[in-house]
Design an enzyme around this catalytic site. Sequence first.
Site, PDB file in Angstrom:
ATOM      1  N   LYS A   8      84.416  53.325  67.467  1.00 45.44           N
ATOM      2  CA  LYS A   8      85.565  52.674  66.823  1.00 45.44           C
ATOM      3  C   LYS A   8      85.955  51.449  67.639  1.00 45.44           C
ATOM      4  O   LYS A   8      85.652  51.362  68.835  1.00 45.44           O
ATOM      5  CB  LYS A   8      86.767  53.611  66.709  1.00 45.44           C
ATOM      6  N   PRO A  93      78.210  52.447  74.406  1.00 47.61           N
ATOM      7  CA  PRO A  93      78.486  52.353  75.847  1.00 47.61           C
ATOM      8  C   PRO A  93      79.658  53.265  76.205  1.00 47.61           C
ATOM      9  O   PRO A  93      80.592  53.412  75.422  1.00 47.61           O
ATOM     10  CB  PRO A  93      78.862  50.883  76.050  1.00 47.61           C
ATOM     11  N   GLY A  95      82.961  54.573  78.466  1.00 46.40           N
ATOM     12  CA  GLY A  95      84.077  54.000  79.237  1.00 46.40           C
ATOM     13  C   GLY A  95      84.448  52.592  78.827  1.00 46.40           C
ATOM     14  O   GLY A  95      84.983  51.832  79.620  1.00 46.40           O
ATOM     15  N   GLY A  97      86.231  51.759  75.796  1.00 46.96           N
ATOM     16  CA  GLY A  97      87.271  51.644  74.767  1.00 46.96           C
ATOM     17  C   GLY A  97      86.724  51.753  73.359  1.00 46.96           C
ATOM     18  O   GLY A  97      87.411  51.407  72.391  1.00 46.96           O
ATOM     19  N   LEU A  98      85.477  52.266  73.235  1.00 44.73           N
ATOM     20  CA  LEU A  98      84.869  52.400  71.898  1.00 44.73           C
ATOM     21  C   LEU A  98      84.932  53.845  71.387  1.00 44.73           C
ATOM     22  O   LEU A  98      84.444  54.137  70.291  1.00 44.73           O
ATOM     23  CB  LEU A  98      83.417  51.921  71.926  1.00 44.73           C
ATOM     24  N   GLY A  99      85.511  54.729  72.171  1.00 44.51           N
ATOM     25  CA  GLY A  99      85.755  56.106  71.713  1.00 44.51           C
ATOM     26  C   GLY A  99      84.512  56.964  71.573  1.00 44.51           C
ATOM     27  O   GLY A  99      84.537  57.934  70.810  1.00 44.51           O
ATOM     28  N   GLY A 100      83.453  56.646  72.305  1.00 47.58           N
ATOM     29  CA  GLY A 100      82.184  57.382  72.134  1.00 47.58           C
ATOM     30  C   GLY A 100      82.340  58.886  72.347  1.00 47.58           C
ATOM     31  O   GLY A 100      81.889  59.679  71.524  1.00 47.58           O
ATOM     32  N   GLY A 101      82.984  59.283  73.438  1.00 47.05           N
ATOM     33  CA  GLY A 101      83.147  60.710  73.731  1.00 47.05           C
ATOM     34  C   GLY A 101      84.016  61.392  72.685  1.00 47.05           C
ATOM     35  O   GLY A 101      83.706  62.502  72.221  1.00 47.05           O
ATOM     36  N   SER A 103      84.418  60.423  69.611  1.00 45.42           N
ATOM     37  CA  SER A 103      83.654  60.445  68.370  1.00 45.42           C
ATOM     38  C   SER A 103      82.695  61.635  68.353  1.00 45.42           C
ATOM     39  O   SER A 103      82.604  62.369  67.357  1.00 45.42           O
ATOM     40  CB  SER A 103      82.871  59.132  68.226  1.00 45.42           C
ATOM     41  N   ASP A 135      92.311  60.645  70.958  1.00 43.27           N
ATOM     42  CA  ASP A 135      91.590  59.868  69.944  1.00 43.27           C
ATOM     43  C   ASP A 135      90.703  60.720  69.043  1.00 43.27           C
ATOM     44  O   ASP A 135      90.080  60.190  68.120  1.00 43.27           O
ATOM     45  CB  ASP A 135      90.693  58.814  70.618  1.00 43.27           C
TER      46      ASP A 135
END
Length: 290
Positions: A8, A93, A95, A97-101, A103, A135
């Site tokens: 995100k 990537p 850490g 700010g893209l919310g990977g974890g 998500s 998130d």
Amino acid sequence: MTASSYAKINLGLKVLGKRPDGFHDIISVFHEVDLADEITLSPSESGRIRVTSSSSNAPDGPGNLAYQAADVLRRSVDRPELGVDICILKRIPTGGGLGGGSSNAGLTLCELNRIWNLGLPNDRLLDVAASVGSDVPFFVQGGAALVTGRGETIQPVDSTGDPVIVLVDPGFAVSTPWAFGKLNIELTRSSPYIRFLNSVRTSGQVDLLDLFSLFENDFLPLVGARYPSVQRILSLIRESGALGASMSGTGATLYGGFARASDAQEAADRLQDQGYTVHLCRPVRRLSRS
Ligand code: C5P
């Protein structure tokens, strides 16, 4: 089964104040984009949860948010015999700010609700998600949402407009607790961005091309003051014809939205020439997954 776990971006982010529980009230528009990890889930009744990730930056085992999501979910229905093997191919990537974890955790909740045959309704799944991380509820819903509270209160919205988004990894990471801790909260409860979001709340619709022209991120001055490369990257994006440029979440990923794909490509080429890692992506829209 294998599914895509989307990243995100925050299309603006205002901090409205500090809460008694130590978290902060925020207002933001979250939008999924088509940069995604691939997650394979193989259910079992072994009572064992196993998580493996392809990246050393995302932990295997209990330290992974996907593990915590699976564990909290089976506890919430009192089914300790449920097990699953979760394999995560990381492309988002970490850490940044893209919310990977978050998500990965949201997708895990939705898919396990289905393949473990739990039949939890959406509101219970959202409660479980909020206990895993601020998130995570957004990713149970997916698409686009107006986000408030500490990040767990989501109002899904219909978005229109299809900008090409250039994501840039500036080469450093920002710790979320550090960013919230350092922030000088000015109690700005009104601004063009907040007024725009109030109209989004009423209409349930957001035009992304409008949003890119007026969004604000309260963390940008803080992170920009510490890392001078932030202003250089944002200026390059703006000079390439972006509708707007900002930072996702508390950073460090920077991005610009472009109406024309050729302008986006030119910005991406120039940033890559300077040694930055860049991803080109588009907004993702869909109905709830649960
Ligand atoms: O919920 P999450 O684990 O992402 O939050 C990480 C940290 O960021 C929290 O422990 C808190 O320090 C800070 N935070 C906050 N207000 C929010 C979200 C996060 O202060 N709305």
